[in-house]
Structure formats: structure tokens, C-alpha cells
Design an enzyme around this catalytic site. Structure first.
Site, PDB file in Angstrom:
ATOM      1  N   GLU A 179       0.823  -1.215   0.000  1.00 36.15           N
ATOM      2  CA  GLU A 179       0.000   0.000   0.000  1.00 36.15           C
ATOM      3  C   GLU A 179       0.855   1.262   0.000  1.00 36.15           C
ATOM      4  O   GLU A 179       0.523   2.232  -0.661  1.00 36.15           O
ATOM      5  CB  GLU A 179      -0.944   0.023   1.210  1.00 36.15           C
ATOM      6  N   ASP A 185      -6.591   8.173  -0.447  1.00 33.41           N
ATOM      7  CA  ASP A 185      -6.082   7.187   0.510  1.00 33.41           C
ATOM      8  C   ASP A 185      -4.873   7.776   1.207  1.00 33.41           C
ATOM      9  O   ASP A 185      -3.978   8.310   0.545  1.00 33.41           O
ATOM     10  CB  ASP A 185      -5.675   5.901  -0.217  1.00 33.41           C
TER      11      ASP A 185
END
Ligand SMILES: *[C@@H]1O[C@H](CO)[C@@H](O)[C@H](O)[C@H]1NC(C)=O
Ligand SMILES: *[C@@H]1O[C@H](CO)[C@@H](O)[C@H](O)[C@H]1NC(C)=O
Length: 146
Positions: free
Chosen positions: A53, A69
Site C-alpha cells: 500500500e 487514501d
């Protein structure tokens, strides 16, 4: 030119608070925070998720247009944190997304625990589905004194 200089200044300010963890440093931090086995997911799964991520980067930011995000776990501004510019946001962690961008990841951890308690578990993270689920993730903690 002025705008360019402010951009550089902004980047520097953000840079002061941000941090890239080393593998073992993050593994140890997550373990101390009770992530190993949390909701049934091993520490190696949390590490694999964080690697894919954010590459262990605390100020990682991804803008997909309608939401963003934030941080080391790439927590989303529609479902979990509030960035004041995501239409219809649920913000279930009740935190400001900007607090997910500094080098103190204890609030990121609290919110990630909330995310993983949902029925989908780690399935909430696309990178985990793509790169970690049902894979041998042991290398993400190997060699670390934990
Ligand atoms: C989040 O915090 C930042 C920095 O402290 C602030 O500028 C911003 O207005 C806050 N956003 C929300 C939605 O509360
Ligand atoms: C990190 O943030 C938490 C609250 O989110 C706070 O309790 C803790 O003292 C902070 N840790 C450091 C090292 O500043």
C-alpha cells in the site's frame, strides 16, 4: 514562481513529519501495538499490506479523484477519515485524514484495526487481495528480532 516556492516549502514541511519505516522497525512497532493476530491476521500479513500500500511510507497519498487514501495503510477518505473534500464521506474512524500522514502511526493503527473488524477483514485493501492473500508472506517479518 511564488506558487512553486510554496510548493517546495509545503513539501519540506510535510517532509519533516513524514517517515519511511524500515521493515523490522515497522514489524516491531506493529507487534507492540497488538497487530500480530489481530482479527485473525498475522503480523506478516499486516507487513505485506503496508509494503504494497505505501512501501512503509507514513505520508503516502493516493488521489483517485473522488476520494483519497492516506498514510502507511492508505486509509480512505470516503469510508474512514475526514479530509473535508470527499462528498458523502462516512468517516467511520472519526479522524482527520491529515493525522494519518505524520510519523506517529498510532492513530493509523487504531483506524486500521477498525477497518479490519468489518466483515471483509483485510479484503478491504486491494493491494492485500492482489499481493498478499493466500501467499507466503513470511519474508515480510523474516530476519527481524520480534
Ligand atoms: C485537518 O487538519 C488540518 C491540519 O491541522 C486542518 O488544516 C484541516 O482543516 C483539518 N480538516 C478537517 C476536515 O477537519
Ligand atoms: C502518538 O499519538 C498518540 C495519540 O494519537 C499519543 O497518545 C502518543 O503520545 C503519540 N506518540 C508520540 C511518540 O508522540
Amino acid at each position: 514562481m511564488k506558487a512553486f516556492l510554496s510548493l517546495i516549502l509545503l513539501a519540506l514541511c510535510v517532509g519533516i513529519k513524514a517517515k519511511v519505516f524500515t521493515k523490522c522497525e515497522l514489524a516491531s512497532t506493529l507487534k507492540k501495538a497488538g497487530m500480530d493476530g489481530y482479527n485473525g491476521y498475522s503480523l506478516a500479513n499486516w507487513m505485506c499490506l503496508s509494503y504494497y500500500e505505501s512501501k512503509y511510507t507514513t505520508n503516502a497519498l493516493y488521489d483517485n479523484g473522488w476520494s483519497r487514501d492516506y498514510g502507511i495503510f492508505q486509509i480512505n477518505s470516503y469510508w474512514w477519515c475526514n479530509d473535508g473534500k470527499t462528498s458523502g464521506a462516512v468517516s467511520a474512524c472519526s479522524i482527520n485524514c491529515s493525522s494519518l500522514m505524520d510519523d506517529n502511526i498510532s492513530d493509523d493503527i487504531t483506524c486500521a484495526k477498525r477497518v479490519v473488524r468489518d466483515p471483509n477483514g483485510m479484503g478491504a485493501w486491494v493491494a492485500w487481495n492482489n499481493y498478499c492473500k493466500n501467499k507466503d508472506v513470511s519474508s515480510f517479518v523474516s530476519g527481524c528480532a520480534l
